[in-house]
Design an enzyme around this catalytic site. Structure first.
Site, mmCIF file in Angstrom:
data_model
loop_
_atom_site.group_PDB
_atom_site.id
_atom_site.type_symbol
_atom_site.label_atom_id
_atom_site.label_comp_id
_atom_site.label_asym_id
_atom_site.label_seq_id
_atom_site.Cartn_x
_atom_site.Cartn_y
_atom_site.Cartn_z
ATOM 1 N N ASN A 65 0.885 -1.291 -0.012
ATOM 2 C CA ASN A 65 -0.114 -0.055 0.049
ATOM 3 C C ASN A 65 0.757 1.199 -0.049
ATOM 4 O O ASN A 65 2.089 1.300 0.633
ATOM 5 C CB ASN A 65 -1.077 -0.066 1.184
ATOM 6 C CG ASN A 65 -0.489 -0.228 2.549
ATOM 7 O OD1 ASN A 65 0.595 -0.836 2.737
ATOM 8 N ND2 ASN A 65 -1.070 0.398 3.427
ATOM 9 N N GLU A 67 0.278 5.247 0.818
ATOM 10 C CA GLU A 67 -0.491 6.379 1.082
ATOM 11 C C GLU A 67 -0.093 7.803 0.663
ATOM 12 O O GLU A 67 1.039 7.852 0.083
ATOM 13 C CB GLU A 67 -0.813 5.998 2.589
ATOM 14 C CG GLU A 67 -1.227 4.921 2.942
ATOM 15 C CD GLU A 67 -1.637 4.806 4.392
ATOM 16 O OE1 GLU A 67 -0.983 5.586 5.327
ATOM 17 O OE2 GLU A 67 -2.390 3.713 4.752
ATOM 18 N N ASN A 68 -1.020 8.739 0.692
ATOM 19 C CA ASN A 68 -0.741 9.850 0.279
ATOM 20 C C ASN A 68 -1.163 10.924 1.363
ATOM 21 O O ASN A 68 -2.229 10.803 1.864
ATOM 22 C CB ASN A 68 -1.347 10.368 -0.940
ATOM 23 C CG ASN A 68 -0.948 11.440 -1.448
ATOM 24 O OD1 ASN A 68 -1.428 12.640 -1.262
ATOM 25 N ND2 ASN A 68 0.194 11.503 -2.455
ATOM 26 N N TYR A 71 -5.592 12.030 1.610
ATOM 27 C CA TYR A 71 -5.880 10.700 2.056
ATOM 28 C C TYR A 71 -6.612 9.869 0.895
ATOM 29 O O TYR A 71 -6.097 8.608 0.936
ATOM 30 C CB TYR A 71 -6.387 10.533 3.316
ATOM 31 C CG TYR A 71 -5.995 11.112 4.559
ATOM 32 C CD1 TYR A 71 -4.817 11.343 4.464
ATOM 33 C CD2 TYR A 71 -6.732 11.307 5.670
ATOM 34 C CE1 TYR A 71 -4.055 11.711 5.645
ATOM 35 C CE2 TYR A 71 -6.186 11.715 6.789
ATOM 36 C CZ TYR A 71 -4.582 11.996 7.006
ATOM 37 O OH TYR A 71 -3.965 12.219 7.975
ATOM 38 N N CYS A 76 -3.973 0.775 -2.571
ATOM 39 C CA CYS A 76 -3.931 -0.574 -1.712
ATOM 40 C C CYS A 76 -2.659 -1.733 -2.436
ATOM 41 O O CYS A 76 -2.649 -1.478 -3.793
ATOM 42 C CB CYS A 76 -5.245 -1.253 -2.068
ATOM 43 S SG CYS A 76 -6.713 -0.524 -0.857
ATOM 44 N N GLU A 78 -2.983 -4.732 -3.213
ATOM 45 C CA GLU A 78 -3.507 -5.610 -4.236
ATOM 46 C C GLU A 78 -3.655 -4.978 -5.694
ATOM 47 O O GLU A 78 -3.131 -5.441 -6.690
ATOM 48 C CB GLU A 78 -4.801 -6.229 -3.746
ATOM 49 C CG GLU A 78 -5.009 -6.904 -2.539
ATOM 50 C CD GLU A 78 -5.291 -6.170 -1.353
ATOM 51 O OE1 GLU A 78 -4.664 -5.001 -1.042
ATOM 52 O OE2 GLU A 78 -6.109 -6.426 -0.390
ATOM 53 N N CYS A 110 -10.258 -4.905 0.812
ATOM 54 C CA CYS A 110 -11.432 -4.117 0.713
ATOM 55 C C CYS A 110 -12.325 -4.220 -0.451
ATOM 56 O O CYS A 110 -11.977 -4.669 -1.269
ATOM 57 C CB CYS A 110 -10.790 -2.592 0.722
ATOM 58 S SG CYS A 110 -10.277 -1.840 -0.842
ATOM 59 N N CYS A 113 -10.669 -3.445 -3.977
ATOM 60 C CA CYS A 113 -9.584 -4.577 -4.236
ATOM 61 C C CYS A 113 -10.590 -5.623 -4.858
ATOM 62 O O CYS A 113 -9.842 -6.285 -5.680
ATOM 63 C CB CYS A 113 -8.717 -4.692 -3.358
ATOM 64 S SG CYS A 113 -7.500 -3.492 -2.881
HETATM 65 N N1 THU Z 1 -5.309 -1.477 2.447
HETATM 66 C C1 THU Z 1 -4.498 -2.425 1.395
HETATM 67 O O1 THU Z 1 -3.596 -2.259 0.986
HETATM 68 N N2 THU Z 1 -5.493 -3.452 1.101
HETATM 69 C C2 THU Z 1 -6.701 -3.801 1.676
HETATM 70 O O2 THU Z 1 -7.235 -4.769 1.039
HETATM 71 C C3 THU Z 1 -7.133 -3.104 2.676
HETATM 72 C C4 THU Z 1 -6.716 -1.980 2.963
HETATM 73 C C5 THU Z 1 -4.521 -0.553 2.842
HETATM 74 C C6 THU Z 1 -5.318 0.834 2.607
HETATM 75 C C7 THU Z 1 -4.507 1.839 3.377
HETATM 76 O O3 THU Z 1 -3.260 2.073 3.203
HETATM 77 C C8 THU Z 1 -4.367 0.899 4.807
HETATM 78 O O4 THU Z 1 -4.377 -0.526 4.312
HETATM 79 C C9 THU Z 1 -5.489 1.136 5.872
HETATM 80 O O5 THU Z 1 -6.672 1.296 5.228
#
Ligand code: THU
Length: 165
Positions: A65, A67-68, A71, A76, A78, A110, A113
């Site tokens: 993952n 992030e930025n 937000y 993610c 995946e 999520c 994804c």
């Molecule tokens: N996240 C993923 O990378 N994959 C998922 O399937 C669930 C959530 C990440 C997104 C964010 O950077 C962090 O987990 C918290 O939500």
């Protein structure tokens, strides 16, 4: 089974059976998702996620993952793994392993994804893992039942919207 480092980041899992992954191959894929997790850029959530995507020819594409500060721009693990593979010309996949730091729970992808994985394989096997290497094996169909997919766009509709010239 062995892991071979090819060019750059792409790794390769030697797998003889084409239908079901061996225990060793699953273990290796999960280990690669755990390795990918170490690259996670998650200063805001502090929630590391890694993914390892096994392509039809046993090449593995990993993602974490990212992030930025704005937000909603975060990506993610995946989706990053799938985008890496697709941008290298891959569209056919056998399995994806996902790793997080949660001890008591298997990481669950999520909704976004799930839809992203569905685009390239409703029958894709998804390994939801824990840091100790234990896992839950599911398919995208199980994670996203009655899903909306590419075929739906060409289904018969009540009206035909003409292309604009
Ligand atoms: N996240 C993923 O990378 N994959 C998922 O399937 C669930 C959530 C990440 C997104 C964010 O950077 C962090 O987990 C918290 O939500």
């Amino acid at each position: 089974m062995e892991r071979v480092h090819l060019s750059g980041e792409v790794r390769h899992v030697k797998e003889h059976s084409s239908r079901q992954l061996s225990q060793d191959a699953v273990k290796e894929l999960i280990q690669q998702s755990q390795e990918a997790k170490k690259q996670a850029y998650c200063p805001y959530s502090k929630f590391r996620v890694g993914a390892a995507l096994l392509a039809h020819d046993n090449c593995v594409f990993t993602g974490c993952n990212v992030e930025n500060v704005c937000y909603n721009l975060g990506a993610c693990a995946e989706r990053n793994a799938i985008s890496k593979a697709v941008s290298e010309g891959y569209r056919s996949f056998k399995a994806i392993a996902i790793a997080s730091d949660m001890n008591d729970q298997f990481i669950s992808p999520c909704g976004g994804c799930r839809q992203f994985m569905r685009e390239f394989g409703p029958n894709l096997t998804v390994y939801l893992s824990k840091p100790d290497g234990s896992y839950l094996k599911m398919t995208v169909n199980e994670l996203l039942p009655s899903s909306f997919g590419p075929e739906d766009l060409s289904m018969k509709k009540v009206i035909d919207i003409p292309n604009e010239c």
